[in-house]
Enzyme design. Sequence first.
Site, PDB file in Angstrom:
ATOM      1  N   ASP A  24     -71.801  -4.655 -11.602  1.00  0.00           N
ATOM      2  CA  ASP A  24     -72.141  -3.373 -12.240  1.00  0.00           C
ATOM      3  C   ASP A  24     -73.293  -3.459 -13.251  1.00  0.00           C
ATOM      4  OD1 ASP A  24     -69.947  -2.775 -10.724  1.00  0.00           O
ATOM      5  OD2 ASP A  24     -68.697  -2.056 -12.360  1.00  0.00           O
ATOM      6  N   LYS A 129     -68.237   0.469  -5.533  1.00  0.00           N
ATOM      7  CA  LYS A 129     -66.784   0.363  -5.711  1.00  0.00           C
ATOM      8  C   LYS A 129     -66.271   1.518  -6.572  1.00  0.00           C
ATOM      9  CE  LYS A 129     -66.979  -2.972  -9.594  1.00  0.00           C
ATOM     10  NZ  LYS A 129     -66.616  -1.985 -10.601  1.00  0.00           N
ATOM     11  N   CYS A 162     -64.549  -4.503 -15.704  1.00  0.00           N
ATOM     12  CA  CYS A 162     -64.789  -4.722 -14.266  1.00  0.00           C
ATOM     13  C   CYS A 162     -64.920  -6.186 -13.888  1.00  0.00           C
ATOM     14  CB  CYS A 162     -66.003  -3.917 -13.827  1.00  0.00           C
ATOM     15  SG  CYS A 162     -65.651  -2.149 -13.833  1.00  0.00           S
TER      16      CYS A 162
HETATM   17  N1  TIU Z   1     -68.174  -1.917 -15.019  1.00  0.00           N
HETATM   18  C1  TIU Z   1     -67.255  -1.692 -15.937  1.00  0.00           C
HETATM   19  O1  TIU Z   1     -66.827  -2.587 -16.664  1.00  0.00           O
HETATM   20  N2  TIU Z   1     -66.851  -0.374 -16.107  1.00  0.00           N
HETATM   21  C2  TIU Z   1     -66.373   0.148 -17.272  1.00  0.00           C
HETATM   22  O2  TIU Z   1     -65.955   1.290 -17.329  1.00  0.00           O
HETATM   23  N3  TIU Z   1     -66.446  -0.676 -18.378  1.00  0.00           N
HETATM   24  C3  TIU Z   1     -66.188  -0.329 -19.672  1.00  0.00           C
HETATM   25  O3  TIU Z   1     -66.179  -1.236 -20.500  1.00  0.00           O
HETATM   26  N4  TIU Z   1     -65.983   0.929 -19.991  1.00  0.00           N
END
Ligand code: TIU
Length: 220
Positions: A24, A129, A162
Amino acid sequence: MRIEQANPFAYEFEIRNTALVLIDMQRDFIEPGGFGETLGNDVSLLEAIVPATQAALAAWRKAGGLVVHTREAHKPDLSDCPPVKRNRGNPSLRIGDEGPMGRILVAGEPGNQIIDALAPIDGELVIDKPGKGMFYATGLHEVLQQRGITHLLFGGVTTEVCVQTSMREANDRGYDGLLLEDCTESYFPAFKAATLDMIRAQGAIVGWTAPSAALLAALS
Ligand code: TIU
């Protein structure tokens, strides 16, 4: 290959059976105006890992290893976004709302793209995802199995959300995972530190961690 300095003990892998997974690294989390900021976070903290992540990616590409990029992304009709996810918390903009970088966490929007510095190239997998973990509703496990992948090197954001979820999912599916310590970050430094400790505790209960320099040294 062997990363002697891995924690809690040395990590062994073969490049042909290993993928580098960047979780991400999309504008939504790293640049102002995306999902991370709408949740009330200071996104500048995350930008700091980009140079080390770029170096790890370049070395891994040079070594000929498989690269997987993930994006937390929902379909434009949000049919893959459970209402509880959309309604959770008190964000200034919710998933699917129009923000400065397009609709928040929606596939195809400007904010949903991987940052330029780490942009995927031909031959690399890009996985959208809908969950925090990279295996939920993605078919990624089957793709990795077909390619004979048994080991996963992780970087990306955020460490305790994530990245950790994906590492735990990977662990349960039988992969040996290692998190590159300086290629991951959290909006909460204490959560990052705790996550690194949790992963490698109890004899690598979830996996290993190592500084990216140790990977670069092994590959050189
Ligand atoms: N990619 C990921 O970690 N999504 C989140 O929503 N992370 C947060 O820390 N909010």
